[in-house]
Design a protein around this motif. Structure first.
Motif, PDB file in Angstrom:
ATOM      1  N   MET A  78       0.844  -1.182   0.000  1.00  0.00           N
ATOM      2  CA  MET A  78       0.000   0.000   0.000  1.00  0.00           C
ATOM      3  C   MET A  78       0.884   1.238   0.000  1.00  0.00           C
ATOM      4  O   MET A  78       1.937   1.275   0.611  1.00  0.00           O
ATOM      5  N   ILE A  79       0.422   2.250  -0.685  1.00  0.00           N
ATOM      6  CA  ILE A  79       1.125   3.535  -0.693  1.00  0.00           C
ATOM      7  C   ILE A  79       0.674   4.309   0.533  1.00  0.00           C
ATOM      8  O   ILE A  79      -0.517   4.527   0.739  1.00  0.00           O
ATOM      9  N   ASN A  80       1.635   4.696   1.370  1.00  0.00           N
ATOM     10  CA  ASN A  80       1.313   5.439   2.589  1.00  0.00           C
ATOM     11  C   ASN A  80       1.254   6.943   2.355  1.00  0.00           C
ATOM     12  O   ASN A  80       0.476   7.638   2.996  1.00  0.00           O
ATOM     13  N   ALA A  81       2.116   7.432   1.460  1.00  0.00           N
ATOM     14  CA  ALA A  81       2.151   8.873   1.203  1.00  0.00           C
ATOM     15  C   ALA A  81       2.810   9.142  -0.139  1.00  0.00           C
ATOM     16  O   ALA A  81       3.641   8.359  -0.597  1.00  0.00           O
ATOM     17  N   ILE A  82       2.426  10.268  -0.734  1.00  0.00           N
ATOM     18  CA  ILE A  82       3.063  10.768  -1.940  1.00  0.00           C
ATOM     19  C   ILE A  82       3.485  12.198  -1.644  1.00  0.00           C
ATOM     20  O   ILE A  82       2.670  13.022  -1.221  1.00  0.00           O
ATOM     21  N   LEU A  83       4.762  12.469  -1.826  1.00  0.00           N
ATOM     22  CA  LEU A  83       5.330  13.770  -1.502  1.00  0.00           C
ATOM     23  C   LEU A  83       6.072  14.294  -2.721  1.00  0.00           C
ATOM     24  O   LEU A  83       6.859  13.570  -3.328  1.00  0.00           O
ATOM     25  N   ILE A  84       5.847  15.541  -3.065  1.00  0.00           N
ATOM     26  CA  ILE A  84       6.594  16.185  -4.139  1.00  0.00           C
ATOM     27  C   ILE A  84       7.209  17.448  -3.552  1.00  0.00           C
ATOM     28  O   ILE A  84       6.508  18.286  -2.987  1.00  0.00           O
TER      29      ILE A  84
END
Length: 189
Positions: free
Chosen positions: A1-7
């Protein structure tokens, strides 16, 4: 599972932050993630096991494009190469939708960027990896917004609604007790 997406940009300013799981120390995770990723040389692997110093069971998978770092924080059930490919699909989709995407597109079109991200990932699960399908959905959304007028047409619709209202003649003097107010002549719209 993807916990977070940060740019992030090269200076550590977050341009898009999306957590799919609750973490108590989100700001610290954001700071530490940038420091870990930005210190790495461009010639090394794009995976960081364990990621943050907060001892969270996450793997950081990232790509650095021009002035932006795209970082996906995932658990052990995700394929690192699959996530790298997903980052590539996300960036290419942004590039198609914005015609040579840049940092300013992420800043000034945040709603559209979030919509594109939701077409790719929702609730931490990957929904779509076909770039043509994602772009088709974004174009459909754009057409719907234009047909409804969107937010950009709201001022014009408001002025037209006021013009079409049947208002009685504007009073010239307003008397309230001992107070007498003369209303200046206003030009029509």
């Amino acid at each position: 599972m993807i916990n977070a997406i940060l740019i992030f940009n090269n200076h550590g300013k977050p341009r898009l932050i999306r957590f799919y799981q609750y973490f108590e120390l989100q700001q610290q995770i954001i700071r530490e993630t940038f420091h870990l990723v930005s210190k790495r040389d461009d010639n090394v692997c794009n995976f960081l096991e364990g990621g943050c110093q907060l001892n969270l069971p996450m793997t950081l998978i990232y790509r650095h494009y021009a002035t932006l770092y795209f970082v996906f924080c995932v658990d052990s059930s995700e394929s690192e190469l699959g996530i790298l490919d997903l980052i590539q699909v996300f960036v290419e989709t942004l590039d198609k939708c914005f015609e040579n995407v840049c940092e300013l597109d992420l800043i000034f079109h945040m709603d559209k960027v979030h919509y594109i991200l939701q077409e790719v990932v929702m609730g931490g699960m990957v929904l779509e990896t076909n770039m043509n399908e994602i772009v088709a959905q974004v174009e459909l959304q754009n057409r719907m917004e234009k047909s409804e007028g969107g937010l950009s047409a709201a001022p014009a619709r408001a002025v037209s609604a006021v013009k079409n209202m049947n208002l009685p003649e504007m009073p010239r003097n307003i008397n309230i007790g001992d107070l007498n107010i003369k209303v200046p002549s206003l030009s029509p719209f």
